[in-house]
Design a protein around this motif. Structure first.
Motif, short mmCIF file in Angstrom:
data_model
loop_
_atom_site.label_atom_id
_atom_site.label_comp_id
_atom_site.label_asym_id
_atom_site.label_seq_id
_atom_site.Cartn_x
_atom_site.Cartn_y
_atom_site.Cartn_z
N GLY A 1 61.09 31.97 49.97
CA GLY A 1 61.35 30.52 49.35
C GLY A 1 60.77 30.61 48.21
N TYR A 2 61.74 29.98 47.20
CA TYR A 2 61.44 29.91 45.76
C TYR A 2 62.07 28.54 45.64
CZ TYR A 2 62.56 29.75 40.90
OH TYR A 2 62.72 29.01 39.75
N PHE A 3 60.56 28.01 44.90
CA PHE A 3 60.78 26.72 44.45
C PHE A 3 60.60 26.49 43.09
CE2 PHE A 3 58.65 26.53 48.51
CZ PHE A 3 58.84 25.74 49.08
N LEU A 4 61.56 25.40 42.09
CA LEU A 4 61.61 25.06 40.81
C LEU A 4 60.31 24.72 40.15
CD1 LEU A 4 65.14 23.28 40.44
CD2 LEU A 4 64.57 26.34 39.69
N PRO A 5 59.84 24.81 39.16
CA PRO A 5 59.10 24.84 38.15
C PRO A 5 58.65 23.40 37.99
CG PRO A 5 60.04 25.09 36.80
CD PRO A 5 61.40 25.89 38.04
N PRO A 6 58.00 22.68 38.19
CA PRO A 6 57.71 20.65 37.68
C PRO A 6 57.80 19.87 36.98
CG PRO A 6 55.54 21.96 37.38
CD PRO A 6 56.17 22.83 38.01
N ASN A 7 58.33 20.84 35.68
CA ASN A 7 58.42 20.45 34.51
C ASN A 7 59.89 20.64 33.78
OD1 ASN A 7 59.08 23.21 34.06
ND2 ASN A 7 57.89 23.29 32.04
N LEU A 8 61.13 20.39 34.66
CA LEU A 8 62.13 19.70 34.45
C LEU A 8 62.90 18.22 34.59
CD1 LEU A 8 63.73 22.60 37.45
CD2 LEU A 8 63.11 23.16 34.73
N GLY A 9 61.85 18.05 33.91
CA GLY A 9 62.50 16.81 33.64
C GLY A 9 62.73 15.61 34.71
N GLY A 10 62.13 15.46 36.38
CA GLY A 10 62.29 15.09 37.35
C GLY A 10 62.84 15.59 38.51
N PHE A 11 63.63 17.11 37.80
CA PHE A 11 64.69 17.17 38.32
C PHE A 11 63.65 18.14 40.14
CE2 PHE A 11 68.00 16.34 35.47
CZ PHE A 11 68.42 15.32 36.63
N TYR A 12 63.98 18.48 40.62
CA TYR A 12 63.28 19.23 41.72
C TYR A 12 63.97 20.02 42.47
CZ TYR A 12 63.30 16.02 45.44
OH TYR A 12 63.92 14.99 46.13
N GLY A 13 63.46 21.17 43.56
CA GLY A 13 64.72 21.37 44.02
C GLY A 13 64.10 23.21 44.43
#
Length: 445
Positions: free
Chosen positions: A166-178
């Motif tokens: 699994g891969y998770f996006l970093p938390p510093n994307l202005g509210g976007f996650y995935g």
């Protein structure tokens, strides 16, 4: 004896060698007294049978579990972590730490996000539990989750997938996650022409993803996934799931909603057919003092064709309203354990058949009020403190070991742990949306 146990604990976590390392013991013990009643009617003879049951069970409000998680700061913005979580049956004591089937992962996280390996929740399951006021646990669980996890569809990868990357996006994307997830089927590929469940088969493979946006009171996410349930020379059966969920917190009330579409696809040499299960959920939570009132309504429309799992055409509509109340009895202490909770829920379920072509027994309704008591526990053990307990005091020529953190600095250490291992410090029941994925309530399955 005490020193020996301390030394053993230090050796058990010797791989986490820096002062930024920590190991956390956590768990939930949930017991529930449940009463269930149902009335069945034979559609041919009209005869009715009433049945009821009173039992003591577990996981009525929260899933009973015990686990260990840890993290180590590798420097340069990188961190390594692990998570081992086992189910327990505290009502009869039959199941203990014999399997970490709830979650068993190892992770590497940094500015790029998080790479996670092992057995973990699937992206398409998150919307079913995050946007359900009852969190897919207990009698208030929505029928979307009930249908997706039933034995008719038989999707082994609905809640969790083993052997996954699994891969998770970093938390510093202005509210976007995935997140993205791929689970290996681990079947042997051969040059033989026949395809069985163990050779040259893709059965067990899962591919899915989930992407969302969370900012302030708003949270919305889309999940898509496909699991191969059967793969032989005569049949390939795939379960495809698409769901969209959202919640908005107005303060006095928080609203939830979800749309779900599940297709059970059958591909043979002659035909390509599918069964469909389309549903929706609406719900709300209202804080009242130290408690929380929960309400939801969900329904799923069945559309099963002649080539489906049942081998006959069936069209049904399943509905379920839910109403519950949660009351916290104790303030949360961040370093030791969480609140005890008393739960009183009533579920009324009605599943009328829209079109029925078979004389099978029909359930007209059921009610399941129950009383549940749940205790959460968490204990963080700094590795540096363990080392200090078993090593002799430093001499004048040796530097002193890192001092044990004060209570005011402990939350910061747990925050560092949360960023790498996927846990949120403090009394919140939800996991962060960043590297660990969505804000999944602890009441999940």
């Amino acid at each position: 004896m005490k020193k020996s146990l301390t030394a053993f604990a230090a050796l058990a976590v010797c791989g986490l060698a820096s002062a930024q390392s920590s190991v956390t013991l956590f768990g939930v013990v949930d017991a529930a007294v449940t009463y269930q009643s149902a009335t069945s009617r034979d559609p041919v003879t009209g005869a009715t049978i009433k049945s009821s049951k009173t039992s003591l069970g577990n996981s009525g409000y929260n899933s009973s579990r015990i686990g260990f998680r840890g993290t180590e700061d590798l420097g340069g913005g990188l961190a390594a972590s692990f998570w081992l979580e086992a189910p327990i049956t505290n009502d009869d004591g039959a199941t203990g730490i014999s399997t970490f089937s709830r979650r068993s992962t190892v992770s590497l996280s940094g500015g790029f996000g998080e790479l996670r390996l092992g057995r973990d929740y699937t992206p398409t399951f998150w919307n079913d539990t995050v946007f359900d006021p009852f969190g897919t646990n207990g009698s208030g669980t929505n029928v979307i989750s009930t249908v997706s996890g039933n034995t008719t569809i038989n999707n082994a990868n609905y809640v969790r997938a083993s052997n996954s990357v699994g891969y998770f996006l970093p938390p510093n994307l202005g509210g976007f996650y995935g997140q993205l997830q791929y689970a290996f089927d681990e079947n042997t590929s051969t040059s033989a022409t026949s395809t069985t469940a163990a050779t040259s088969s893709n059965a067990g493979r899962y591919v899915g993803g989930r992407f969302g946006y969370a900012n302030g009171p708003l949270d919305v996410a889309l999940g898509v996934g496909q699991s191969i349930a059967v793969d032989t020379t005569t049949l390939e059966r795939k379960v495809q799931t698409i769901n969209l969920g959202a919640s908005y917190d107005f303060g006095p009330v928080k609203l939830f909603g979800e749309l779900s579409s599940v297709k059970n696809k059958f591909d043979t040499a002659l035909t390509n057919t599918h069964d469909s299960y389309n549903g929706y959920l609406i719900g709300a939570t209202v804080p009242v003092g130290a408690g929380l009132i929960r309400a939801s309504y969900s329904q799923v429309r069945y559309n099963e064709g002649a080539a489906g799992v049942t081998g006959e055409e069936r069209r049904e509509l399943h509905r379920q309203p839910g109403l519950g109340q949660h009351h916290g009895l104790r303030q949360h202490r961040r370093d030791l354990h969480g609140p005890a909770a008393l739960v009183d829920r009533l579920r009324l379920r009605h599943s009328p058949r829209i079109l029925r072509t078979d004389p099978r027994e029909e359930k007209e309704g059921s009610a399941a009020p129950f009383f549940s008591c749940c205790i959460r526990m968490r204990r963080c053990v700094p590795v540096a403190a363990l080392r200090g307990a078993v090593h002799p005091a430093p001499t004048a020529h040796a530097p002193a070991p890192a001092a044990r953190a004060s209570p005011t600095s402990a939350p910061r250490r747990r925050h560092a742990h949360a960023r790498s291992s996927g846990t949120r410090p403090g009394p919140g029941r939800c996991l962060p949306r960043a590297r660990s994925g969505p804000a999944a309530c602890d009441r999940r399955a």
